[in-house]
Design a protein around this motif. Structure first.
Motif, PDB file in Angstrom:
ATOM      1  N   PHE A  27      -7.965  40.722  14.450  1.00  0.00           N
ATOM      2  CA  PHE A  27      -7.729  42.198  14.155  1.00  0.00           C
ATOM      3  C   PHE A  27      -7.307  42.902  15.470  1.00  0.00           C
ATOM      4  CE2 PHE A  27      -9.502  46.715  13.829  1.00  0.00           C
ATOM      5  CZ  PHE A  27      -8.606  46.960  13.023  1.00  0.00           C
ATOM      6  N   LEU A  28      -8.116  42.820  16.678  1.00  0.00           N
ATOM      7  CA  LEU A  28      -7.767  43.360  17.873  1.00  0.00           C
ATOM      8  C   LEU A  28      -6.192  42.967  18.441  1.00  0.00           C
ATOM      9  CD1 LEU A  28      -8.597  45.145  20.088  1.00  0.00           C
ATOM     10  CD2 LEU A  28      -9.502  43.090  21.481  1.00  0.00           C
ATOM     11  N   TYR A  29      -5.788  41.929  18.373  1.00  0.00           N
ATOM     12  CA  TYR A  29      -4.542  41.644  18.602  1.00  0.00           C
ATOM     13  C   TYR A  29      -3.464  42.399  17.698  1.00  0.00           C
ATOM     14  CZ  TYR A  29      -4.767  37.872  22.061  1.00  0.00           C
ATOM     15  OH  TYR A  29      -4.946  36.963  23.083  1.00  0.00           O
ATOM     16  N   SER A  30      -3.626  42.583  16.448  1.00  0.00           N
ATOM     17  CA  SER A  30      -3.083  43.156  15.424  1.00  0.00           C
ATOM     18  C   SER A  30      -2.623  44.580  15.706  1.00  0.00           C
ATOM     19  CB  SER A  30      -3.351  42.845  13.921  1.00  0.00           C
ATOM     20  OG  SER A  30      -4.429  43.616  13.533  1.00  0.00           O
ATOM     21  N   ILE A  31      -3.568  45.224  16.310  1.00  0.00           N
ATOM     22  CA  ILE A  31      -3.489  46.813  16.677  1.00  0.00           C
ATOM     23  C   ILE A  31      -3.300  47.146  17.946  1.00  0.00           C
ATOM     24  CG2 ILE A  31      -4.848  47.358  14.482  1.00  0.00           C
ATOM     25  CD1 ILE A  31      -7.168  47.618  16.454  1.00  0.00           C
ATOM     26  N   THR A  32      -3.145  46.015  18.705  1.00  0.00           N
ATOM     27  CA  THR A  32      -2.534  46.308  20.195  1.00  0.00           C
ATOM     28  C   THR A  32      -1.341  46.096  20.695  1.00  0.00           C
ATOM     29  OG1 THR A  32      -3.604  44.143  20.789  1.00  0.00           O
ATOM     30  CG2 THR A  32      -5.007  46.142  21.350  1.00  0.00           C
ATOM     31  N   PRO A  34       1.845  44.285  22.697  1.00  0.00           N
ATOM     32  CA  PRO A  34       2.037  42.932  23.608  1.00  0.00           C
ATOM     33  C   PRO A  34       1.891  43.309  25.066  1.00  0.00           C
ATOM     34  CG  PRO A  34       3.618  43.279  21.735  1.00  0.00           C
ATOM     35  CD  PRO A  34       2.933  44.476  21.934  1.00  0.00           C
ATOM     36  N   GLY A  35       1.418  42.352  25.738  1.00  0.00           N
ATOM     37  CA  GLY A  35       1.240  42.295  27.371  1.00  0.00           C
ATOM     38  C   GLY A  35       0.014  43.206  27.695  1.00  0.00           C
ATOM     39  N   ILE A 234       3.651  32.859   9.707  1.00  0.00           N
ATOM     40  CA  ILE A 234       2.587  33.140  10.752  1.00  0.00           C
ATOM     41  C   ILE A 234       2.540  31.840  11.896  1.00  0.00           C
ATOM     42  CG2 ILE A 234      -0.193  33.236  11.056  1.00  0.00           C
ATOM     43  CD1 ILE A 234      -0.049  34.375   8.344  1.00  0.00           C
ATOM     44  N   GLU A 235       2.639  30.761  11.443  1.00  0.00           N
ATOM     45  CA  GLU A 235       2.712  29.849  12.451  1.00  0.00           C
ATOM     46  C   GLU A 235       3.749  29.835  13.510  1.00  0.00           C
ATOM     47  OE1 GLU A 235       3.358  24.853  12.395  1.00  0.00           O
ATOM     48  OE2 GLU A 235       4.470  26.212  10.889  1.00  0.00           O
ATOM     49  N   ASN A 236       4.902  30.314  13.198  1.00  0.00           N
ATOM     50  CA  ASN A 236       6.056  30.360  13.859  1.00  0.00           C
ATOM     51  C   ASN A 236       5.752  31.784  14.703  1.00  0.00           C
ATOM     52  OD1 ASN A 236       9.014  29.992  14.386  1.00  0.00           O
ATOM     53  ND2 ASN A 236       9.227  32.029  13.783  1.00  0.00           N
ATOM     54  N   GLU A 243       4.923  35.770  19.683  1.00  0.00           N
ATOM     55  CA  GLU A 243       4.371  37.195  19.373  1.00  0.00           C
ATOM     56  C   GLU A 243       2.844  37.065  18.521  1.00  0.00           C
ATOM     57  OE1 GLU A 243       6.928  39.424  17.564  1.00  0.00           O
ATOM     58  OE2 GLU A 243       8.817  39.171  19.083  1.00  0.00           O
ATOM     59  N   TRP A 244       1.844  37.022  19.425  1.00  0.00           N
ATOM     60  CA  TRP A 244       0.558  36.662  18.934  1.00  0.00           C
ATOM     61  C   TRP A 244       0.256  38.078  18.182  1.00  0.00           C
ATOM     62  CZ3 TRP A 244      -3.479  33.306  21.763  1.00  0.00           C
ATOM     63  CH2 TRP A 244      -3.016  32.309  21.990  1.00  0.00           C
ATOM     64  N   ASN A 245       0.802  39.097  18.514  1.00  0.00           N
ATOM     65  CA  ASN A 245       0.295  40.388  18.080  1.00  0.00           C
ATOM     66  C   ASN A 245       0.669  40.713  16.626  1.00  0.00           C
ATOM     67  OD1 ASN A 245       0.633  40.946  21.321  1.00  0.00           O
ATOM     68  ND2 ASN A 245      -0.867  42.367  20.576  1.00  0.00           N
ATOM     69  N   PHE A 246       1.944  40.211  16.578  1.00  0.00           N
ATOM     70  CA  PHE A 246       2.684  40.538  15.305  1.00  0.00           C
ATOM     71  C   PHE A 246       2.192  39.123  14.122  1.00  0.00           C
ATOM     72  CE2 PHE A 246       6.707  39.735  12.514  1.00  0.00           C
ATOM     73  CZ  PHE A 246       6.385  41.000  11.677  1.00  0.00           C
ATOM     74  N   GLY A 247       1.907  38.117  15.060  1.00  0.00           N
ATOM     75  CA  GLY A 247       1.417  36.902  13.867  1.00  0.00           C
ATOM     76  C   GLY A 247       0.090  37.507  13.550  1.00  0.00           C
ATOM     77  N   SER A 248      -0.870  37.971  14.489  1.00  0.00           N
ATOM     78  CA  SER A 248      -2.137  38.675  14.067  1.00  0.00           C
ATOM     79  C   SER A 248      -2.095  39.396  12.939  1.00  0.00           C
ATOM     80  CB  SER A 248      -2.916  39.175  15.211  1.00  0.00           C
ATOM     81  OG  SER A 248      -2.869  38.108  16.242  1.00  0.00           O
ATOM     82  N   ALA A 249      -1.068  40.344  13.059  1.00  0.00           N
ATOM     83  CA  ALA A 249      -0.950  41.594  12.057  1.00  0.00           C
ATOM     84  C   ALA A 249      -0.482  40.940  10.633  1.00  0.00           C
ATOM     85  CB  ALA A 249       0.121  42.537  12.285  1.00  0.00           C
ATOM     86  N   ILE A 250       0.413  39.856  10.665  1.00  0.00           N
ATOM     87  CA  ILE A 250       0.678  39.313   9.362  1.00  0.00           C
ATOM     88  C   ILE A 250      -0.728  38.539   8.844  1.00  0.00           C
ATOM     89  CG2 ILE A 250       2.079  37.649   8.038  1.00  0.00           C
ATOM     90  CD1 ILE A 250       3.884  38.071  10.482  1.00  0.00           C
ATOM     91  N   SER A 251      -1.519  38.215   9.579  1.00  0.00           N
ATOM     92  CA  SER A 251      -2.941  37.263   9.291  1.00  0.00           C
ATOM     93  C   SER A 251      -3.681  38.269   8.732  1.00  0.00           C
ATOM     94  CB  SER A 251      -3.330  36.618  10.451  1.00  0.00           C
ATOM     95  OG  SER A 251      -2.439  35.669  11.088  1.00  0.00           O
ATOM     96  N   MET A 252      -3.760  39.466   9.301  1.00  0.00           N
ATOM     97  CA  MET A 252      -4.731  40.310   8.584  1.00  0.00           C
ATOM     98  C   MET A 252      -4.295  40.783   7.284  1.00  0.00           C
ATOM     99  SD  MET A 252      -7.327  40.842  10.767  1.00  0.00           S
ATOM    100  CE  MET A 252      -7.993  42.006   9.589  1.00  0.00           C
TER     101      MET A 252
END
Length: 278
Positions: A27-32, A34-35, A234-236, A243-252
């Motif tokens: 969740f933290l990655y999804s709302i922050t 990148p970098g 998500i895996e991609n 892009e961990w932030n975008f992947g985290s957002a999709i996961s959420m």
């Protein structure tokens, strides 16, 4: 009560470390942005906006939900008759049939999916059988049908076992009473067997739909990368793009969708239970 809480502490610690903490980090990655560094970070909803404003991403989400629904419906249509037949057999026969269903589950799901590649590929067993009847030109592997077949094969046992368990718990004297009152087998099934088996049906739908909508290696192997679902996306984002932030957002987003579906299923189950009590 205090002693019980003390015994529950290890499980609470395990749940926090393995469930709560990872979800909090995602969740933290999804709302922050990148970098960001560990000390300072900027809050943003750009990742969520990016997902919901891109038609391609929404199309992938819709495709994932659609194939999960198809998988669930097929598993229900196939699983209910099988579970019904198993539940009506003798106890010794039931054990043997349940064993036949569960034995493939002892093998890793990835290995079982790989086996379908050999069966569906050109020169595979199924392709050879189709060639004998003049249908060898039909492409089996790397299609939506192959992905759907792989999902149904892997998730069908969950549906069968849940429904069979529910049917076995049913009071058979109700069926005898229905027959004594002159009800036909079809009427008995519609008014007694089906309503009493609904808890198993609902549990089976949950256990099939949730993993099907988020599956990534079945579409990757049997779809050959040509059939892209939300799990692959998500895996991609995590492994390939970085892009961990975008992947985290999709996961959420997927986590919220699954939680809403589970809440709806639970509400339906409670409503059915209330109807029975009434």
């Amino acid at each position: 009560m205090k002693k019980f809480l003390q015994l529950a502490i290890p499980y609470i610690v395990w749940a926090v470390l393995m469930l709560v903490l990872p979800m909090a980090l995602i969740f933290l990655y999804s709302i922050t942005e990148p970098g960001n560094s560990i000390i300072s970070f900027s809050i943003t909803l750009d990742q969520y906006i990016k997902f919901f404003t891109d038609k391609d991403f929404l199309l992938i989400l819709w495709r994932s939900l659609a194939i999960a629904v198809k998988t669930t419906i097929i598993c229900l249509l196939l699983g209910y008759p099988i579970a019904y037949y198993i539940a009506r057999t003798k106890e010794k026969t039931q054990n043997m049939l349940i064993l036949c269903i569960t034995i493939p589950m002892w093998i890793n799901m990835l290995v079982r999916t790989y086996a379908w590649i050999g069966l569906l590929s050109d020169g595979g067993l199924i392709q050879k059988i189709l060639s004998l009847v003049g249908l060898g030109h039909i492409k089996l592997l790397y299609t939506e049908g192959a992905v759907l077949l792989g999902m149904v094969y892997n998730f069908l046992p969950f549906m069968i076992l849940q429904i069979q368990t529910s049917l076995c718990k049913m009071d058979t004297s109700l069926l005898e009473a229905s027959a004594d009152l002159g009800a036909s087998p079809a009427q008995t099934f519609r008014r007694i067997t089906l309503p009493l088996s609904l808890p198993g049906v609902i549990n089976g739908i949950t256990l099939v739909f949730l993993p099907a909508v988020s599956s990534f290696f079945i579409p990757k192997l049997l779809g050959g990368g040509q059939y892209f679902l939300i799990g692959n996306m998500i895996e991609n984002q995590f492994i390939t793009v970085g892009e961990w932030n975008f992947g985290s957002a999709i996961s959420m987003i997927m986590a919220v969708i699954m939680m809403l579906l589970m809440m709806a299923v639970r509400k339906t189950e409670k409503r059915n239970a209330g109807g029975k009590e009434a």
